[in-house]
Design an enzyme around this catalytic site. Structure first.
Site, PDB file in Angstrom:
ATOM      1  CD  GLU A 243      15.207 -15.607   3.467  1.00 15.33           C
ATOM      2  OE1 GLU A 243      14.624 -16.302   4.330  1.00 15.33           O
ATOM      3  OE2 GLU A 243      15.798 -14.535   3.741  1.00 15.33           O
TER       4      GLU A 243
ATOM      5  CG  ASP B  73      -1.874   1.138   1.272  1.00 16.37           C
ATOM      6  OD1 ASP B  73      -2.756   1.143   0.399  1.00 16.37           O
ATOM      7  OD2 ASP B  73      -1.752   2.030   2.130  1.00 16.37           O
TER       8      ASP B  73
END
Ligand code: NOJ
Length: 529
Positions: free
Chosen positions: A249, A207
């Site tokens: 990851e 956002d």
């Protein structure tokens, strides 16, 4: 015609995904209290699977006082009780994954709720004050805000607290801005990302992604001065590089809410070690005009190419006027500043254009976002002013209609109470008269419905492959392009019907051809050569 798009599961899924935006509060109300919730979404997962979408983007679902529809987060690791529980979110993520649908959540890093423990501690005079932007006021007695910044919802971006200091909020006063120069703020958000990635979330929508960093001097705003004191500051890129390393990851992806007119600055966020994608607001705000759309498409593709990022195509979201309404007005572009009550609208015209726009956007190379209800052709609703909850309306002194008109609870079943959205209590926003005619059960078996068009388009979309776009010669006012060998999209925005290029098959049309086989105005088709 190829695999359904939700069956494509490779790690590059996000480069061509169809992503469905779920505004939980208005999607489906499982417990009948008038507010949409996670059980409601879980019950409707088969609907989303049948629509064929690859991923769901959930607007903020965290604990929140809901002063800005959940963009005022009190706890980023808890689900708001009105929506459900963390265990339900985990079930939802797992069930969606089981249907081949990934989950994208919405992280709000620029600000927190004034009920967030950090802000409460800051107000109590704790060291947490450093995590926000507190400053003494100007004027003899500190009675004036520290600078002239305006809130995006209207009024000053500063509110004064009991001890006389002021704090910064680029949005509502209930949304204090965090101080991203503080390592603790960065650490906390990195930890929040891991928290959700550990729960199987495949992506994060960021956002207000370009607003986090502020000039530490907090100077007055000077038109045109570079760098801007709080938009698109260079320090931000280090934040997103660190986020990217974490996402890598887990094989997760980002989509940034980045409103920037400068295409080169925009593309910096999409460098290979930063965000994977960002929303394409130039396309979303573009008027229904062939030359403007073509320019927007060309500029979008050109700005993304050097950084190797895919474009995104967005027609609407929870912040803007619904597409069928916008395209049915004299001004078919979108600008927050021009939103007004009582704008004349031709919904039949808007719907015809929105159907054509659906085929246009789903034929373009990149990812496509579909905002809940867009696939039903819902118009912007007029909300009685005493029911409007959006701070954009409330803080404009009642002149801006705000965004609630695109957030009305969905109609699922024409004959059921509240059009099948819920059961016991009235929905949190009223559904207008006539809403039932848009109900899913009215549309799902109707060959000419908006829902059928979206389903068919999403099913057939893989025919365009991953090939780049090539414009084809076409008369003025007509957009025609080819993607994969032999698959073309033609959209007629001119005033008169046009002949179609040679083809062997019409794959899909947004409306019928005329009696002489020509493509009528405001209509699009997908053709096989
Ligand atoms: C953008 C969101 O989409 C909007 O709904 C919200 O009000 C602001 N950011 C503030 O978080």
């Amino acid at each position: 015609m190829g695999q359904p798009s939700h069956a494509r599961k490779d790690q590059d899924w996000w480069r061509s995904a169809v992503i469905y935006q779920v505004y939980v509060r208005s999607f489906a109300d499982g417990d009948g209290d008038g507010t949409g919730d996670l059980p409601g979404v879980r019950a409707r997962l088969p609907y989303l699977a049948r629509l064929g979408v690859d991923a769901l983007w959930f607007n903020p679902w965290y604990l929140s006082p809901m002063r800005d529809g959940g963009y005022d987060v009190a706890d980023y690791r808890a689900i708001d009780p009105a929506f459900g529980t963390l265990a339900e979110a985990e079930k939802l993520i797992a069930e969606a994954t089981g249907l081949g649908i990934r989950t994208i959540i919405d992280i709000v890093p620029n600000h927190v709720s004034d009920q967030h423990p950090w802000f409460r501690a800051a107000l109590a005079g704790g060291p947490e004050r450093a995590l926000f932007h507190f400053r003494p006021g100007r004027g003899r007695h500190g009675e004036l805000p520290p600078n002239d910044w305006q809130s995006q919802f209207g009024g000053p971006a500063w509110t004064r607290v009991g001890d006389g200091d002021w704090y910064l909020h680029l949005f509502a006063p209930e949304q204090p801005d965090l101080n991203w120069a503080e390592p603790a703020v960065r650490r906390e958000h990195e930890d929040i990302l891991r928290f959700w990635f550990e729960r199987g979330v495949a992506g994060v929508r960021i956002d207000s992604a370009a607003l986090l960093a502020k000039d530490p001097r907090l100077p007055d705003f000077v038109e045109g001065r570079d760098p801007h004191p709080y938009v698109d500051r260079d320090e931000l890129h280090a934040v997103y590089r660190a986020w990217r390393a974490i996402a890598d990851e887990y094989g997760a992806v980002f989509v940034g809410e980045v409103w920037l007119p400068d295409t080169e600055r925009f593309a910096r966020y999409l460098r290979p070690d930063e965000l994977h994608t960002a929303f394409n607001f130039s396309f979303m705000t573009c008027p229904w005009d062939a030359a403007s759309l073509r320019t927007s498409i060309d500029e979008t593709l050109a700005e993304h190419a050097p950084v190797g990022a895919p474009a995104t195509w967005v027609l609407c979201n929870h912040d803007v006027t619904r597409t069928v309404t916008r395209y049915g007005r004299a001004d078919t572009g979108f600008d927050f500043a021009t939103k007004a009550f009582g704008t004349p609208t031709d919904l039949a015209l808007g719907t015809r254009r929105a159907r054509a726009a659906a085929l246009l956007s789903l034929a373009l190379p990149g990812a496509v976002y579909v905002y809940q209800g867009e696939e039903l052709g819902l118009p912007e609703a007029d909300i009685p002013v005493d029911r409007i909850q959006d701070p954009m309306y409330l803080r404009s002194g009642g002149t801006d209609p705000g965004r609630d008109g695109c957030r009305v609870p969905l109609p699922w079943a024409a004959e059921a109470p509240f059009a099948g959205f819920g059961s016991r209590e009235e929905p949190w926003l009223p559904q207008p008269v006539g809403w039932t005619s848009y109900a899913v059960d009215r549309q799902q078996n109707a060959p000419d419905s908006m829902l059928t068009l979206y389903r068919e388009a999403i099913r057939l979309r893989p025919a365009f492959g991953s090939a780049p776009l090539t414009w084809l010669p076409a008369p003025d006012g007509v957009l025609a392009f080819a993607r994969a060998e032999g698959v073309t999209c033609v959209v007629n925005l001119a005033d008169a019907p046009v002949d179609l290029p040679a083809h062997t098959r019409l794959l899909l049309g947004s409306g019928p051809l005329d009696t002489t086989g020509r493509l009528p105005k405001d209509t699009a088709v997908w053709l096989l050569a």
